[in-house]
Design a protein around this motif. Structure first.
Motif, PDB file in Angstrom:
ATOM      1  N   LYS A  47       0.901  -1.391  -0.054  1.00 24.19           N
ATOM      2  CA  LYS A  47       0.157  -0.076  -0.060  1.00 24.19           C
ATOM      3  C   LYS A  47       0.830   1.424   0.107  1.00 24.19           C
ATOM      4  O   LYS A  47       0.479   2.309  -0.442  1.00 24.19           O
ATOM      5  CB  LYS A  47      -0.803   0.031   1.210  1.00 24.19           C
ATOM      6  CG  LYS A  47      -1.797  -0.918   1.151  1.00 24.19           C
ATOM      7  CD  LYS A  47      -2.709  -1.161   2.193  1.00 24.19           C
ATOM      8  CE  LYS A  47      -3.896  -2.256   2.310  1.00 24.19           C
ATOM      9  NZ  LYS A  47      -3.720  -3.356   2.830  1.00 24.19           N
ATOM     10  N   ALA A  48       1.997   1.059   0.482  1.00 24.71           N
ATOM     11  CA  ALA A  48       2.972   2.181   0.524  1.00 24.71           C
ATOM     12  C   ALA A  48       3.837   2.407  -0.642  1.00 24.71           C
ATOM     13  O   ALA A  48       4.788   3.144  -0.906  1.00 24.71           O
ATOM     14  CB  ALA A  48       3.934   2.299   1.846  1.00 24.71           C
ATOM     15  N   GLY A  49       3.436   1.645  -1.501  1.00 24.10           N
ATOM     16  CA  GLY A  49       4.320   1.671  -3.014  1.00 24.10           C
ATOM     17  C   GLY A  49       5.860   1.264  -2.756  1.00 24.10           C
ATOM     18  O   GLY A  49       6.011   0.196  -2.119  1.00 24.10           O
ATOM     19  N   LYS A  50       6.427   2.049  -3.405  1.00 24.91           N
ATOM     20  CA  LYS A  50       8.220   1.341  -3.262  1.00 24.91           C
ATOM     21  C   LYS A  50       8.684   1.588  -2.079  1.00 24.91           C
ATOM     22  O   LYS A  50       9.809   1.157  -1.737  1.00 24.91           O
ATOM     23  CB  LYS A  50       8.791   2.141  -4.327  1.00 24.91           C
ATOM     24  CG  LYS A  50       8.144   2.073  -5.763  1.00 24.91           C
ATOM     25  CD  LYS A  50       9.250   1.869  -6.789  1.00 24.91           C
ATOM     26  CE  LYS A  50       8.497   1.608  -8.197  1.00 24.91           C
ATOM     27  NZ  LYS A  50       8.353   0.479  -8.649  1.00 24.91           N
ATOM     28  N   GLU A  51       7.967   2.225  -1.028  1.00 18.14           N
ATOM     29  CA  GLU A  51       8.390   2.413   0.203  1.00 18.14           C
ATOM     30  C   GLU A  51       8.101   1.088   1.237  1.00 18.14           C
ATOM     31  O   GLU A  51       8.326   1.089   2.362  1.00 18.14           O
ATOM     32  CB  GLU A  51       7.819   3.755   1.143  1.00 18.14           C
ATOM     33  CG  GLU A  51       8.457   4.831   0.277  1.00 18.14           C
ATOM     34  CD  GLU A  51       9.995   5.247   0.218  1.00 18.14           C
ATOM     35  OE1 GLU A  51      10.483   4.844   1.224  1.00 18.14           O
ATOM     36  OE2 GLU A  51      10.381   5.468  -0.716  1.00 18.14           O
ATOM     37  N   SER A  52       7.499   0.313   0.730  1.00 18.06           N
ATOM     38  CA  SER A  52       7.049  -0.880   1.508  1.00 18.06           C
ATOM     39  C   SER A  52       8.262  -1.781   1.736  1.00 18.06           C
ATOM     40  O   SER A  52       9.345  -1.776   1.009  1.00 18.06           O
ATOM     41  CB  SER A  52       5.910  -1.802   0.831  1.00 18.06           C
ATOM     42  OG  SER A  52       4.722  -1.064   0.696  1.00 18.06           O
TER      43      SER A  52
END
Length: 140
Positions: free
Chosen positions: A94-99
């Protein structure tokens, strides 16, 4: 004229230089030889002395069972390919590439199953990967 017979000295063999050379060769062989026997490796995975698990708000937990099945955030993934797993990881991140991907693999899971998780994370564009382990006290 001197007709006396000369006393012939027997040639003497000096062994000290020979021993020195042999010792140098022996030291060279000892330093350049690797002594590894892969058949004798006894591994117990995964156990680590680590701090208590931190709560990641952007975490995606990937479970790998002992027979190579996958779960993403406790949801079973149908199929064992990297493409199917990459799609499931992309949907769960859900946080995109920061997951952060947390690989929680069984100690007896196949090595290829864990590598497939890493490949799927790369394909999904998720580069923060960590592994879950239990402390030795919990392993007993």
């Amino acid at each position: 004229m001197n007709f006396r017979t000369r006393s012939r000295e027997e040639p003497e063999i000096n062994l000290i230089p020979f021993i020195d050379v042999l010792l140098v060769v022996l030291i060279f062989l000892m330093l350049s030889t690797t002594y590894s026997k892969f058949t004798e490796l006894q591994l117990r995975l995964p156990v680590a002395d680590a701090d208590a698990q931190r709560d990641y708000p952007k975490e995606v937990v990937v479970g790998v069972s002992s027979d190579g099945r996958y779960t993403v955030n406790k949801q079973a993934v149908v199929g064992r390919g990297a493409d199917v797993l990459a799609m499931a990881l992309g949907d769960a991140a859900k946080a995109g590439k920061e997951s952060v991907i947390i690989v929680s693999a069984d100690a007896t899971s196949p090595h290829q199953a864990v590598i497939t998780v890493l490949e799927a994370a790369r394909r999904a564009g998720l580069h923060q990967v960590t592994f879950a382990a239990q402390s030795p006290a919990q392993a007993r």
